[in-house]
Motif scaffolding. Structure first.
Motif, PDB file in Angstrom:
ATOM      1  N   ARG A 180      46.372  -0.131-175.290  1.00  0.00           N
ATOM      2  CA  ARG A 180      46.708  -0.158-176.714  1.00  0.00           C
ATOM      3  C   ARG A 180      48.201  -0.398-176.859  1.00  0.00           C
ATOM      4  O   ARG A 180      49.028   0.231-176.216  1.00  0.00           O
ATOM      5  N   LYS A 181      48.571  -1.357-177.707  1.00  0.00           N
ATOM      6  CA  LYS A 181      49.987  -1.634-177.932  1.00  0.00           C
ATOM      7  C   LYS A 181      50.617  -0.495-178.715  1.00  0.00           C
ATOM      8  O   LYS A 181      50.080  -0.037-179.698  1.00  0.00           O
ATOM      9  N   ASN A 182      51.753  -0.070-178.247  1.00  0.00           N
ATOM     10  CA  ASN A 182      52.493   0.993-178.901  1.00  0.00           C
ATOM     11  C   ASN A 182      53.788   0.394-179.423  1.00  0.00           C
ATOM     12  O   ASN A 182      54.730   0.199-178.675  1.00  0.00           O
ATOM     13  N   ARG A 183      53.841   0.097-180.705  1.00  0.00           N
ATOM     14  CA  ARG A 183      55.007  -0.561-181.279  1.00  0.00           C
ATOM     15  C   ARG A 183      56.236   0.331-181.262  1.00  0.00           C
ATOM     16  O   ARG A 183      57.328  -0.137-181.458  1.00  0.00           O
ATOM     17  N   GLU A 184      56.047   1.597-181.027  1.00  0.00           N
ATOM     18  CA  GLU A 184      57.160   2.537-180.994  1.00  0.00           C
ATOM     19  C   GLU A 184      57.876   2.512-179.644  1.00  0.00           C
ATOM     20  O   GLU A 184      58.950   3.048-179.519  1.00  0.00           O
ATOM     21  N   ASN A 185      57.277   1.904-178.643  1.00  0.00           N
ATOM     22  CA  ASN A 185      57.837   1.939-177.300  1.00  0.00           C
ATOM     23  C   ASN A 185      58.292   0.531-176.889  1.00  0.00           C
ATOM     24  O   ASN A 185      57.491  -0.275-176.428  1.00  0.00           O
ATOM     25  N   PRO A 186      59.587   0.228-177.022  1.00  0.00           N
ATOM     26  CA  PRO A 186      60.066  -1.108-176.666  1.00  0.00           C
ATOM     27  C   PRO A 186      59.939  -1.409-175.174  1.00  0.00           C
ATOM     28  O   PRO A 186      59.836  -2.573-174.787  1.00  0.00           O
ATOM     29  N   LEU A 187      59.920  -0.386-174.335  1.00  0.00           N
ATOM     30  CA  LEU A 187      59.752  -0.609-172.903  1.00  0.00           C
ATOM     31  C   LEU A 187      58.350  -1.141-172.609  1.00  0.00           C
ATOM     32  O   LEU A 187      58.178  -2.078-171.827  1.00  0.00           O
ATOM     33  N   GLU A 188      57.357  -0.552-173.240  1.00  0.00           N
ATOM     34  CA  GLU A 188      55.991  -1.031-173.068  1.00  0.00           C
ATOM     35  C   GLU A 188      55.839  -2.428-173.659  1.00  0.00           C
ATOM     36  O   GLU A 188      55.162  -3.284-173.075  1.00  0.00           O
ATOM     37  N   ALA A 189      56.480  -2.688-174.767  1.00  0.00           N
ATOM     38  CA  ALA A 189      56.413  -4.015-175.389  1.00  0.00           C
ATOM     39  C   ALA A 189      56.979  -5.078-174.455  1.00  0.00           C
ATOM     40  O   ALA A 189      56.435  -6.193-174.369  1.00  0.00           O
ATOM     41  N   GLU A 190      58.042  -4.758-173.753  1.00  0.00           N
ATOM     42  CA  GLU A 190      58.635  -5.715-172.811  1.00  0.00           C
ATOM     43  C   GLU A 190      57.684  -5.990-171.650  1.00  0.00           C
ATOM     44  O   GLU A 190      57.504  -7.144-171.237  1.00  0.00           O
ATOM     45  N   ALA A 191      57.074  -4.956-171.106  1.00  0.00           N
ATOM     46  CA  ALA A 191      56.106  -5.141-170.015  1.00  0.00           C
ATOM     47  C   ALA A 191      54.930  -5.993-170.494  1.00  0.00           C
ATOM     48  O   ALA A 191      54.470  -6.892-169.779  1.00  0.00           O
ATOM     49  N   LEU A 192      54.450  -5.724-171.706  1.00  0.00           N
ATOM     50  CA  LEU A 192      53.347  -6.516-172.265  1.00  0.00           C
ATOM     51  C   LEU A 192      53.753  -7.967-172.493  1.00  0.00           C
ATOM     52  O   LEU A 192      52.945  -8.880-172.283  1.00  0.00           O
ATOM     53  N   ALA A 193      54.986  -8.200-172.917  1.00  0.00           N
ATOM     54  CA  ALA A 193      55.445  -9.568-173.138  1.00  0.00           C
ATOM     55  C   ALA A 193      55.457 -10.358-171.827  1.00  0.00           C
ATOM     56  O   ALA A 193      55.054 -11.529-171.798  1.00  0.00           O
ATOM     57  N   LEU A 194      55.890  -9.735-170.754  1.00  0.00           N
ATOM     58  CA  LEU A 194      55.875 -10.406-169.453  1.00  0.00           C
ATOM     59  C   LEU A 194      54.441 -10.671-168.995  1.00  0.00           C
ATOM     60  O   LEU A 194      54.129 -11.753-168.494  1.00  0.00           O
ATOM     61  N   ILE A 235      49.807   1.415-168.554  1.00  0.00           N
ATOM     62  CA  ILE A 235      50.020  -0.027-168.554  1.00  0.00           C
ATOM     63  C   ILE A 235      50.216  -0.577-167.143  1.00  0.00           C
ATOM     64  O   ILE A 235      49.830  -1.705-166.849  1.00  0.00           O
ATOM     65  N   GLY A 236      50.761   0.214-166.252  1.00  0.00           N
ATOM     66  CA  GLY A 236      50.967  -0.242-164.877  1.00  0.00           C
ATOM     67  C   GLY A 236      49.661  -0.581-164.187  1.00  0.00           C
ATOM     68  O   GLY A 236      49.589  -1.549-163.430  1.00  0.00           O
ATOM     69  N   TYR A 237      48.630   0.188-164.455  1.00  0.00           N
ATOM     70  CA  TYR A 237      47.328  -0.087-163.840  1.00  0.00           C
ATOM     71  C   TYR A 237      46.717  -1.361-164.406  1.00  0.00           C
ATOM     72  O   TYR A 237      46.130  -2.169-163.681  1.00  0.00           O
ATOM     73  N   TRP A 238      46.852  -1.549-165.704  1.00  0.00           N
ATOM     74  CA  TRP A 238      46.338  -2.759-166.339  1.00  0.00           C
ATOM     75  C   TRP A 238      47.066  -3.983-165.780  1.00  0.00           C
ATOM     76  O   TRP A 238      46.441  -5.006-165.470  1.00  0.00           O
ATOM     77  N   ILE A 239      48.378  -3.876-165.618  1.00  0.00           N
ATOM     78  CA  ILE A 239      49.155  -4.982-165.064  1.00  0.00           C
ATOM     79  C   ILE A 239      48.718  -5.262-163.626  1.00  0.00           C
ATOM     80  O   ILE A 239      48.587  -6.424-163.224  1.00  0.00           O
ATOM     81  N   LYS A 240      48.474  -4.230-162.851  1.00  0.00           N
ATOM     82  CA  LYS A 240      48.008  -4.438-161.475  1.00  0.00           C
ATOM     83  C   LYS A 240      46.695  -5.199-161.447  1.00  0.00           C
ATOM     84  O   LYS A 240      46.485  -6.053-160.576  1.00  0.00           O
ATOM     85  N   SER A 241      45.805  -4.924-162.394  1.00  0.00           N
ATOM     86  CA  SER A 241      44.532  -5.649-162.414  1.00  0.00           C
ATOM     87  C   SER A 241      44.771  -7.126-162.692  1.00  0.00           C
ATOM     88  O   SER A 241      44.137  -7.994-162.079  1.00  0.00           O
ATOM     89  N   GLY A 242      45.695  -7.436-163.593  1.00  0.00           N
ATOM     90  CA  GLY A 242      46.023  -8.832-163.881  1.00  0.00           C
ATOM     91  C   GLY A 242      46.711  -9.516-162.715  1.00  0.00           C
ATOM     92  O   GLY A 242      46.431 -10.676-162.395  1.00  0.00           O
ATOM     93  N   LEU A 243      47.634  -8.807-162.079  1.00  0.00           N
ATOM     94  CA  LEU A 243      48.326  -9.367-160.918  1.00  0.00           C
ATOM     95  C   LEU A 243      47.336  -9.631-159.791  1.00  0.00           C
ATOM     96  O   LEU A 243      47.381 -10.685-159.152  1.00  0.00           O
ATOM     97  N   GLY A 244      46.426  -8.715-159.555  1.00  0.00           N
ATOM     98  CA  GLY A 244      45.429  -8.926-158.506  1.00  0.00           C
ATOM     99  C   GLY A 244      44.609 -10.179-158.757  1.00  0.00           C
ATOM    100  O   GLY A 244      44.364 -10.976-157.838  1.00  0.00           O
TER     101      GLY A 244
END
Length: 132
Positions: free
Chosen positions: A3-17, A53-62
């Motif tokens: 879930r996107k959290n607009r309050e967290n710019p760090l998560e937004a940056e990871a999602l943008a990448l 979000i790190g786990y979700w990113i790992k699934s995409g990277l894999g």
């Protein structure tokens, strides 16, 4: 995707990448996709350690690694995301591992992870399996 959290710019940056990785992969630029997914993971590990979000990113990277033919690394990265994704009914790491093991010639492991993915979402996953 988490879930996107607009309050967290760090998560937004990871999602943008990660989004750039998705877009590159959709255009068939798989090596570029791996670079974006890896950058997203590095960013998440540095700024959001232990976050979902790190786990979700790992699934995409894999999955992106599998597309480039780096199956051993694909399996290793996907394995790190498997339990988290499975707990949420997301079959990508299991399917990625099944495809990678198949390409590596390990039919037994490929079948085990395909069965795992089927257990999460049913036989509909077979279309993705048969596609490649």
């Amino acid at each position: 995707m988490p879930r996107k959290n607009r309050e967290n710019p760090l998560e937004a940056e990871a999602l943008a990448l990660a989004q750039k990785g998705i877009e590159a992969g959709a255009r068939g630029r798989h090596a570029e996709a791996v670079e974006y997914w890896a950058a997203a993971l590095d960013y998440a590990d540095a700024h959001l350690p232990g976050a979902d979000i790190g786990y979700w990113i790992k699934s995409g990277l894999g999955a992106a690694l599998h597309e480039t033919g780096d199956d051993a690394r694909s399996i290793a990265v996907s394995r790190m995301a498997l339990d988290w994704c499975s707990a949420r009914g997301q079959p990508l790491p299991a399917l990625t591992m099944a495809k990678s093991f198949r390409r590596l010639g390990d039919a037994e492991s490929a079948q085990a992870y395909l069965d795992h993915a089927r257990g999460l979402v049913g036989d509909s996953i077979l279309r993705e399996w048969e596609a490649g």
